[in-house]
Write a protein that holds these residues in place. Structure first.
Motif, short mmCIF file in Angstrom:
data_model
loop_
_atom_site.label_atom_id
_atom_site.label_comp_id
_atom_site.label_asym_id
_atom_site.label_seq_id
_atom_site.Cartn_x
_atom_site.Cartn_y
_atom_site.Cartn_z
N LYS A 46 0.82 -1.22 0.00
CA LYS A 46 0.00 0.00 0.00
C LYS A 46 0.85 1.26 0.00
O LYS A 46 0.51 2.24 -0.65
N SER A 47 1.96 1.24 0.75
CA SER A 47 2.77 2.46 0.89
C SER A 47 3.82 2.60 -0.21
O SER A 47 4.37 3.68 -0.41
N HIS A 48 4.10 1.52 -0.93
CA HIS A 48 5.12 1.53 -1.99
C HIS A 48 6.49 1.94 -1.47
O HIS A 48 7.24 2.62 -2.16
N THR A 49 6.80 1.52 -0.25
CA THR A 49 8.10 1.77 0.33
C THR A 49 8.59 0.52 1.06
O THR A 49 7.77 -0.27 1.54
N LEU A 50 9.89 0.37 1.12
CA LEU A 50 10.49 -0.79 1.77
C LEU A 50 11.00 -0.47 3.18
O LEU A 50 11.59 -1.33 3.83
N VAL A 51 10.78 0.73 3.65
CA VAL A 51 11.32 1.17 4.94
C VAL A 51 10.90 0.23 6.06
O VAL A 51 11.74 -0.20 6.86
N ASP A 52 9.64 -0.11 6.13
CA ASP A 52 9.16 -0.97 7.22
C ASP A 52 9.69 -2.39 7.09
O ASP A 52 9.93 -3.07 8.09
N ILE A 53 9.89 -2.85 5.86
CA ILE A 53 10.47 -4.19 5.65
C ILE A 53 11.89 -4.22 6.17
O ILE A 53 12.29 -5.14 6.88
N HIS A 54 12.68 -3.19 5.84
CA HIS A 54 14.06 -3.13 6.33
C HIS A 54 14.10 -3.06 7.85
O HIS A 54 14.93 -3.72 8.48
N ALA A 55 13.21 -2.29 8.45
CA ALA A 55 13.16 -2.17 9.91
C ALA A 55 12.81 -3.52 10.55
O ALA A 55 13.41 -3.91 11.56
N LEU A 56 11.86 -4.24 9.96
CA LEU A 56 11.48 -5.55 10.49
C LEU A 56 12.64 -6.53 10.40
O LEU A 56 12.94 -7.25 11.35
N LEU A 57 13.31 -6.56 9.25
CA LEU A 57 14.45 -7.48 9.09
C LEU A 57 15.57 -7.14 10.07
O LEU A 57 16.19 -8.03 10.63
N ASN A 58 15.80 -5.86 10.28
CA ASN A 58 16.83 -5.43 11.24
C ASN A 58 16.46 -5.88 12.65
O ASN A 58 17.29 -6.44 13.38
N LYS A 59 15.21 -5.67 13.04
CA LYS A 59 14.75 -6.08 14.38
C LYS A 59 14.96 -7.58 14.58
O LYS A 59 15.52 -8.02 15.59
N TRP A 60 14.53 -8.38 13.60
CA TRP A 60 14.61 -9.82 13.76
C TRP A 60 16.02 -10.35 13.60
O TRP A 60 16.37 -11.39 14.16
N GLN A 61 16.86 -9.62 12.89
CA GLN A 61 18.27 -10.01 12.81
C GLN A 61 18.91 -9.90 14.19
O GLN A 61 19.61 -10.80 14.64
N HIS A 62 18.62 -8.81 14.88
CA HIS A 62 19.14 -8.63 16.24
C HIS A 62 18.54 -9.66 17.20
O HIS A 62 19.24 -10.21 18.05
N THR A 63 17.25 -9.92 17.04
CA THR A 63 16.58 -10.89 17.91
C THR A 63 17.16 -12.29 17.70
O THR A 63 17.43 -13.01 18.68
N ALA A 64 17.39 -12.68 16.46
CA ALA A 64 17.95 -14.00 16.18
C ALA A 64 19.35 -14.14 16.77
O ALA A 64 19.69 -15.17 17.35
N ALA A 65 20.16 -13.10 16.64
CA ALA A 65 21.52 -13.13 17.20
C ALA A 65 21.46 -13.22 18.73
O ALA A 65 22.20 -13.99 19.34
N MET A 66 20.55 -12.45 19.33
CA MET A 66 20.40 -12.47 20.79
C MET A 66 19.96 -13.86 21.26
O MET A 66 20.50 -14.39 22.24
N GLU A 67 19.02 -14.45 20.57
CA GLU A 67 18.54 -15.78 20.93
C GLU A 67 19.61 -16.85 20.76
O GLU A 67 19.68 -17.80 21.52
#
Length: 110
Positions: A46-67
Motif C-alpha cells: 500500500k505504501s510503496h516503500t520498503l522502509v518498514d520491511i528493512h526495519a522488520l528485518l533489522n529487528k529480527w536479525q538482532h533478535t535471532a543473534a540475541m537468541e
C-alpha cells in the motif's frame, strides 16, 4: 595471499533475509516473525516503500543473534517489559538524569 579473517561472533548473526532469519529462530519466534512479515508486506504494497520491511528485518536479525547467544532472552525481555509497565516503572532502573550523566562521562573518556 593471506586467508580472510573470520570473526566467530559474526557467524552468530544471520543475514537480514527472511529465509535466513526464519531458519535461525526457534519455532515460537518463527511464528511471530511470520505474522509480522505478512503484515509488513501488506503495508509495503500500500505504501510503496520498503522502509518498514528493512526495519522488520533489522529487528529480527538482532533478535535471532540475541537468541543464539542466550536462548530465551527475547521472552525474558518481553516479560521484564510487562512487569515494568504493570509496576509503572523499573525499581532497579536508574533515572534519565543518571543515564545522561553516564553517557557524558563515557563521551569524555574517549
Amino acid at each position: 595471499m593471506a586467508a580472510p579473517h573470520h570473526d566467530p561472533a559474526h557467524q552468530l548473526v544471520p543475514a537480514a533475509e527472511p529465509e535466513a532469519l526464519r531458519a535461525a529462530l526457534p519455532p515460537p519466534l518463527r511464528e511471530e516473525f511470520d505474522s509480522e512479515w505478512e503484515s509488513v508486506l501488506e503495508d509495503a504494497k500500500k505504501s510503496h516503500t520498503l522502509v518498514d520491511i528493512h526495519a522488520l528485518l533489522n529487528k529480527w536479525q538482532h533478535t535471532a543473534a540475541m537468541e543464539f547467544r542466550d536462548p530465551g532472552s527475547y521472552q525474558r525481555m518481553l516479560d521484564k517489559a510487562a512487569r515494568i509497565l504493570e509496576q509503572g516503572g523499573n525499581p532497579h532502573g536508574g533515572t534519565l538524569e543518571d543515564m545522561l550523566a553516564h553517557i557524558e562521562r563515557r563521551r569524555r573518556a574517549l
